[in-house]
Design a protein around this motif. Structure first.
Motif, PDB file in Angstrom:
ATOM      1  N   ILE A  20       0.839  -1.205   0.000  1.00  0.00           N
ATOM      2  CA  ILE A  20       0.000   0.000   0.000  1.00  0.00           C
ATOM      3  C   ILE A  20       0.874   1.255   0.000  1.00  0.00           C
ATOM      4  O   ILE A  20       2.056   1.186   0.344  1.00  0.00           O
ATOM      5  N   GLU A  21       0.239   2.334  -0.428  1.00  0.00           N
ATOM      6  CA  GLU A  21       0.935   3.611  -0.318  1.00  0.00           C
ATOM      7  C   GLU A  21       0.285   4.379   0.814  1.00  0.00           C
ATOM      8  O   GLU A  21      -0.852   4.836   0.699  1.00  0.00           O
ATOM      9  N   ALA A  22       0.960   4.438   1.924  1.00  0.00           N
ATOM     10  CA  ALA A  22       0.436   5.149   3.100  1.00  0.00           C
ATOM     11  C   ALA A  22       1.633   5.403   4.004  1.00  0.00           C
ATOM     12  O   ALA A  22       2.656   4.725   3.876  1.00  0.00           O
ATOM     13  N   PRO A  23       1.506   6.342   4.921  1.00  0.00           N
ATOM     14  CA  PRO A  23       2.632   6.594   5.830  1.00  0.00           C
ATOM     15  C   PRO A  23       2.991   5.344   6.649  1.00  0.00           C
ATOM     16  O   PRO A  23       4.111   5.220   7.137  1.00  0.00           O
ATOM     17  N   TYR A  24       2.002   4.421   6.776  1.00  0.00           N
ATOM     18  CA  TYR A  24       2.225   3.189   7.552  1.00  0.00           C
ATOM     19  C   TYR A  24       2.380   1.968   6.631  1.00  0.00           C
ATOM     20  O   TYR A  24       2.084   0.836   7.027  1.00  0.00           O
ATOM     21  N   ALA A  25       2.858   2.211   5.387  1.00  0.00           N
ATOM     22  CA  ALA A  25       3.027   1.124   4.400  1.00  0.00           C
ATOM     23  C   ALA A  25       3.904  -0.006   4.931  1.00  0.00           C
ATOM     24  O   ALA A  25       3.791  -1.162   4.507  1.00  0.00           O
ATOM     25  N   LEU A  26       4.756   0.339   5.890  1.00  0.00           N
ATOM     26  CA  LEU A  26       5.663  -0.639   6.498  1.00  0.00           C
ATOM     27  C   LEU A  26       4.907  -1.835   7.104  1.00  0.00           C
ATOM     28  O   LEU A  26       5.400  -2.964   7.115  1.00  0.00           O
ATOM     29  N   LEU A  27       3.683  -1.560   7.589  1.00  0.00           N
ATOM     30  CA  LEU A  27       2.910  -2.628   8.229  1.00  0.00           C
ATOM     31  C   LEU A  27       2.590  -3.738   7.233  1.00  0.00           C
ATOM     32  O   LEU A  27       2.779  -4.931   7.519  1.00  0.00           O
ATOM     33  N   ASN A  28       2.083  -3.363   6.038  1.00  0.00           N
ATOM     34  CA  ASN A  28       1.775  -4.379   5.028  1.00  0.00           C
ATOM     35  C   ASN A  28       3.055  -5.053   4.516  1.00  0.00           C
ATOM     36  O   ASN A  28       3.077  -6.256   4.258  1.00  0.00           O
ATOM     37  N   GLN A  29       4.110  -4.242   4.403  1.00  0.00           N
ATOM     38  CA  GLN A  29       5.405  -4.796   3.968  1.00  0.00           C
ATOM     39  C   GLN A  29       5.883  -5.870   4.962  1.00  0.00           C
ATOM     40  O   GLN A  29       6.296  -6.952   4.568  1.00  0.00           O
ATOM     41  N   ALA A  30       5.756  -5.580   6.239  1.00  0.00           N
ATOM     42  CA  ALA A  30       6.191  -6.534   7.273  1.00  0.00           C
ATOM     43  C   ALA A  30       5.290  -7.766   7.268  1.00  0.00           C
ATOM     44  O   ALA A  30       5.767  -8.907   7.395  1.00  0.00           O
ATOM     45  N   ALA A  31       3.971  -7.559   7.093  1.00  0.00           N
ATOM     46  CA  ALA A  31       3.046  -8.699   7.075  1.00  0.00           C
ATOM     47  C   ALA A  31       3.365  -9.605   5.884  1.00  0.00           C
ATOM     48  O   ALA A  31       3.384 -10.838   6.001  1.00  0.00           O
ATOM     49  N   ARG A  32       3.652  -8.995   4.731  1.00  0.00           N
ATOM     50  CA  ARG A  32       3.992  -9.773   3.528  1.00  0.00           C
ATOM     51  C   ARG A  32       5.308 -10.517   3.717  1.00  0.00           C
ATOM     52  O   ARG A  32       5.477 -11.647   3.236  1.00  0.00           O
ATOM     53  N   TYR A  33       6.234  -9.922   4.430  1.00  0.00           N
ATOM     54  CA  TYR A  33       7.533 -10.573   4.685  1.00  0.00           C
ATOM     55  C   TYR A  33       7.313 -11.909   5.420  1.00  0.00           C
ATOM     56  O   TYR A  33       7.912 -12.930   5.074  1.00  0.00           O
ATOM     57  N   SER A  34       6.431 -11.894   6.418  1.00  0.00           N
ATOM     58  CA  SER A  34       6.213 -13.122   7.194  1.00  0.00           C
ATOM     59  C   SER A  34       5.270 -14.095   6.502  1.00  0.00           C
ATOM     60  O   SER A  34       5.392 -15.308   6.660  1.00  0.00           O
ATOM     61  N   LEU A  35       4.306 -13.537   5.770  1.00  0.00           N
ATOM     62  CA  LEU A  35       3.202 -14.356   5.266  1.00  0.00           C
ATOM     63  C   LEU A  35       3.493 -15.037   3.929  1.00  0.00           C
ATOM     64  O   LEU A  35       3.046 -16.151   3.689  1.00  0.00           O
ATOM     65  N   LEU A  36       4.232 -14.346   3.065  1.00  0.00           N
ATOM     66  CA  LEU A  36       4.330 -14.816   1.670  1.00  0.00           C
ATOM     67  C   LEU A  36       5.596 -15.628   1.387  1.00  0.00           C
ATOM     68  O   LEU A  36       6.630 -15.424   2.040  1.00  0.00           O
ATOM     69  N   GLY A  37       5.462 -16.526   0.415  1.00  0.00           N
ATOM     70  CA  GLY A  37       6.645 -17.167  -0.153  1.00  0.00           C
ATOM     71  C   GLY A  37       7.145 -18.397   0.580  1.00  0.00           C
ATOM     72  O   GLY A  37       7.998 -19.113   0.069  1.00  0.00           O
ATOM     73  N   SER A  38       6.643 -18.669   1.770  1.00  0.00           N
ATOM     74  CA  SER A  38       7.107 -19.875   2.477  1.00  0.00           C
ATOM     75  C   SER A  38       6.039 -20.339   3.457  1.00  0.00           C
ATOM     76  O   SER A  38       4.964 -19.774   3.530  1.00  0.00           O
TER      77      SER A  38
END
Ligand code: GRG
Length: 291
Positions: free
Chosen positions: A24-42
Motif C-alpha cells: 500500500i501507499e500510506a505513511p504506515y506502508a511498512l505494516l503491510n510490507q512486514a506482514a507480507r515478509y512473514s506471510l508470503l513465499g514460504s
C-alpha cells in the motif's frame, strides 16, 4: 496426484494472500510490507490446505473456502511472529529467513502479529459468498480454537512449563497449542461445505489425531534434521531444555505413537459417507514427512 493438489492449493493460497495483504501507499506502508515478509513465499500451508480439502471432501465448493483458508493462515502466522519474540521463544530464524523482529523491530513485529490477527476476523465477517450463519460459525470456531481455551492457552501452559513435565502434561499443551489450529481447519472446512454436525465431529476427532501426530513428528524432525525449521542447527526447544516427545519417549517410540495416531485417523475417515481419499493422503503426508 496428491502432490499436484498440494502445489495447486499452495499457489491459490499464495495468490489470494498477496491480494488480501497488498503493498500500500500510506505513511504506515511498512505494516503491510512486514506482514507480507512473514506471510508470503514460504510456510507449508498445512492448515489452509486442510481447510480446502475438508470443504471439497464434504461436497462443498473450494473457491468459497479460500478466504477462510487465508484467514486461518494469518492467525497461524501471527502466532509464529509472536512466538519468536524475545519475550517468548526468542528465535532468530523462521521460515528460512530472519524472524520479523530481527528484520524490523520488536514493536513492528508485535504490531504486525496484531494486524494479521484482526485482519483475519475482518475478512471472515466480509465474505460475500457465505450465509450470515456460516460467517458467524467460522468466526466463532477460529476465535475459540486460537483463543483462551485453545492455542493461546497452550502457549501459556508452554511458557509455564519451565521444568521437565509429564507426558500427560505435554499432550495437554500440544492438544491446545498445535492440534486446535489443525482442528479449526477441519471445522471451518465443514462449515464452508454446510456439513452436518455429526460429520463435523468426525473431522474434529480426525484433526485431534493428526494434529497430535504432526506435533510428535515436528519434535522428531527438530532432533534428527541437520537444520531445524528455524534454520538453525539446534532447535530452541533443545537449547531451552524443553520437554518434548523425543526427550520423554525417544525417536523410535515417538514415531510409533505418531503412526498409531495416523492409523486411528484413517479409520475415523471411513465413518464419513464421502470420498475421503484426499484427507487420508494429506494425513499420511503430514505424519510421514521428512522435512
Ligand atoms: C504466540 C499466541 C501464540 C501462540 C504461539 C504456533 C505457536 C503458538 C508456536 C510456534 C512454535 C511451535 C513449534 C508450535 C507448535 C505448532 C507448530 C509445529 C507450528 C509450526 O507450524 P508449521 O510447521 O509452520 O506448519 P509453517 O512455517 O510451515 O507454517
Amino acid at each position: 496426484m496428491i502432490q499436484s493438489y498440494i502445489s495447486q492449493s499452495t499457489e491459490k493460497i499464495e495468490q489470494k494472500l498477496k491480494k488480501l495483504i497488498p503493498e500500500i501507499e500510506a505513511p504506515y506502508a511498512l505494516l503491510n510490507q512486514a506482514a507480507r515478509y512473514s506471510l508470503l513465499g514460504s510456510g507449508k500451508r498445512i492448515r489452509p490446505i486442510l481447510l480446502l480439502a475438508a470443504t471439497k471432501s464434504l461436497g462443498g465448493v473450494e473457491e468459497i473456502a479460500l478466504v477462510p483458508a487465508c484467514a486461518l493462515e494469518m492467525i497461524h502466522t501471527y502466532s509464529l511472529i509472536h512466538d519468536d519474540l524475545p519475550c517468548m521463544d526468542n528465535d532468530d530464524f523462521r521460515r528460512g529467513k530472519p524472524t520479523l523482529h530481527k528484520k524490523y523491530s520488536e514493536g513492528i513485529a508485535t504490531l504486525t502479529g496484531d494486524f494479521l490477527l484482526t485482519k483475519a476476523f475482518e475478512l471472515l465477517a466480509s465474505i460475500e459468498d457465505l450465509t450470515e450463519t456460516q460467517k458467524v460459525d467460522l468466526i466463532k470456531i477460529l476465535a475459540v480454537r486460537s483463543g483462551g481455551h485453545g492455542m493461546i492457552a497452550g502457549q501459556v501452559l508452554d511458557l509455564q512449563a519451565t521444568q521437565e513435565i509429564t507426558l500427560q502434561h505435554l499432550q495437554q499443551i500440544h492438544s491446545k497449542k498445535t492440534a486446535d489450529m489443525i482442528i479449526a481447519a477441519l471445522e471451518m472446512g465443514a462449515v464452508c461445505a454446510k456439513a452436518s454436525s455429526l460429520h463435523q465431529s468426525i473431522l474434529v476427532q480426525y484433526g485431534q489425531k493428526i494434529g497430535t501426530a504432526f506435533q510428535i513428528v515436528d519434535d522428531v524432525l527438530d532432533t534428527t534434521s541437520s537444520h531445524t525449521k528455524h534454520g538453525k542447527e539446534i532447535s530452541s526447544d533443545q537449547l531451552n531444555g524443553k520437554t518434548t516427545y523425543v526427550s520423554l519417549l525417544g525417536v523410535d517410540q515417538s514415531l510409533d505413537v505418531a503412526e498409531s495416531l495416523l492409523m486411528e485417523a484413517l479409520h475415523l475417515l471411513q465413518e464419513l459417507p464421502f470420498d475421503t481419499e484426499l484427507l487420508a493422503e494429506l494425513a499420511k503426508i503430514l505424519v510421514r514427512r521428512k522435512i
